[in-house]
Scaffold this active site. Structure first.
Site: not given
Ligand code: URA
Length: 445
Positions: A84, A176, A198, A202
């Site tokens: 990410h 989120d 956040s 996920k």
């Protein structure tokens, strides 16, 4: 417990109890705490920060606000790894990394006498918001490609091709989704505990066990200063440990857009060229060195975390060899077909240079050397062109964007083309061009 007392305690600099955080998040998701109170709380967190314990409690509360994808059956044997980025301009590495690591996992599985477990890349990504591009918007510029996958389709894709690319489903970390859109319009995005919670809520919900974080700093990133990016990286690694998610972070500058293109379809094209034409010896003309470096650094770290390589150096070597075999390119094409697109149509659009008809060229005003192309200003201009969105409801233009003919370090003569610029209409070109011109810094040679 009352929401107002929790807001007040955070405002006054007290550490919140885990129970207070759980109450606040669960009542917010249940619609019992209104947006205006959550906005005030987010601003208090922005200014007061959170301790590591509070950040962990917030992340857990957000994770448990929804469903956690469980790895059942045969898939439970596998290694689930994701990557990410905290966001940037021209940041397209996810499109290359997912097929690359899936292909490398498969090659190692077949070639070693004692292979590690099969490697799966369940990549759950976001949309463009602010100046940051979104992986989902890029993929959806491929005609027919769907990023809304059911849990069943996720496992089918992983089983057949080793990776999938999808968006957050309605039941993954709903706290989120609510909080992120509120933060976006209340100037509370750039908060280390809020960003940590956040992202990790996920990632833990999608079932990843390993996560490589690309933490950006600079004019085109949330964190403008390197020291803040370092603090965010530490917060992500420490909070990951609380959740049983192994996180490894790499810091990268986002002062200049990454690679040669900014824009949804334009970036897909750049990734196709990267995957199809990769050569270890030297850089082929269609691969920008900055994109090559950032991608391979992240890929190598993913290979190490997934148990495919002993260290970053071996990971890099294996990834480069894997790219040369063309296997990641084939995986990309298979993924497009599995997720509803048509690979032949996609390749034909690349061949025919699918572009918006609203085009301008930005030319050098004088001879000299380009010392900087400011990512923040380019990001701003790209939103005006239609690459990104100002509000969540806005749609994006697949063929809007910018192709850089020159980057920092390039020498130019007056009149040389620096950028090709494509907009969703003529008016937006007129808004973006002065911003883009202003993004370029020259020095006399
Ligand atoms: N990406 C996320 O998913 N959340 C943030 O808060 C920032 C970047």
């Amino acid at each position: 417990m009352r929401a107002v007392d929790i807001i007040q305690r955070k405002r006054d600099g007290f550490e919140l109890d885990t129970e207070e955080i759980k109450f606040f998040i669960s009542d917010y998701v249940a619609g019992k705490i209104p947006d205006y109170q959550v906005s005030a709380w987010a601003m208090a967190v922005f200014f007061r920060g959170m301790t590591a314990r509070e950040t962990g409690a917030l992340t857990e509360a957000m994770l448990h606000s929804g469903k956690r994808i469980s790895r059942g059956g045969a898939e439970a044997r596998g290694i689930y790894i994701d990557k990410h980025s905290t966001g940037g301009v021209g940041d397209k590495t996810s499109l290359i990394l997912a097929p690359l690591i899936a292909a490398l996992g498969e090659q190692r599985w077949l070639s070693l006498s004692k292979p590690p477990a099969p490697v799966y890349v369940p990549m759950m990504s976001g949309r463009a918001l602010g100046i940051t591009g979104g992986t989902l918007d890029k993929l959806e510029s491929i005609a027919g490609y769907s990023t809304a996958l059911s849990e069943e389709a996720i496992f089918e894709g992983l089983e057949k091709n080793g990776y999938i690319m999808c968006g957050q489903t309605a039941d993954i970390a709903p706290a989120d989704r609510l909080l992120y859109s509120l933060r976006d319009v209340t100037a509370t995005v750039e908060s280390i505990p809020l960003i940590t919670a956040s992202i990790l809520s996920k990632k833990a919900a999608e079932g990843a066990q390993f996560l490589v974080m690309d933490v950006k700093y600079g004019s085109g990133a949330f964190m403008k200063k390197q020291a803040d990016a370092e603090a965010l990286a530490k917060s992500l690694v420490d909070t990951g440990e609380v959740l049983g998610l192994k996180v490894s972070a790499i810091l990268n500058s986002m002062d200049e857009p990454l690679g040669r293109a900014v824009g949804n379809w334009l970036e897909v094209e750049e990734c196709l060229d990267f995957l199809e034409n990769y050569k270890t010896a030297g850089t082929s003309s269609c691969i920008e060195p900055d994109l090559q470096k950032v991608t391979l650094d992240l890929a190598a770290r993913m290979a190490v975390l997934a148990g495919l390589a002993a260290d970053d150096a071996e990971g890099r070597e294996l990834c480069e060899k894997c790219l040369e075999t063309g296997a990641p390119f084939k995986k990309f094409l298979t993924n497009v077909a599995l997720q509803g697109g048509n690979p032949d149509d996609m390749l034909a659009r690349r061949q025919n240079k699918w572009r918006s008809p609203y085009k301008a060229e930005l030319k050098a005003e004088r001879a000299g050397q380009i010392v900087r192309i400011d990512a923040g200003k380019v990001g701003h201009a790209s939103v005006a062109l239609g690459v990104g969105r100002n509000r969540k409801e806005d749609s994006v233009c697949p063929t809007a964007g910018i192709i850089f003919h020159k980057k920092s370090g390039s020498s130019v003569q007056a009149g040389d083309t620096i950028m090709e610029v494509y907009g969703k209409d003529e008016a937006c070109l007129q808004i973006a061009l002065p911003e883009l011109r202003d993004a370029i810094e020259y020095k006399a040679e």
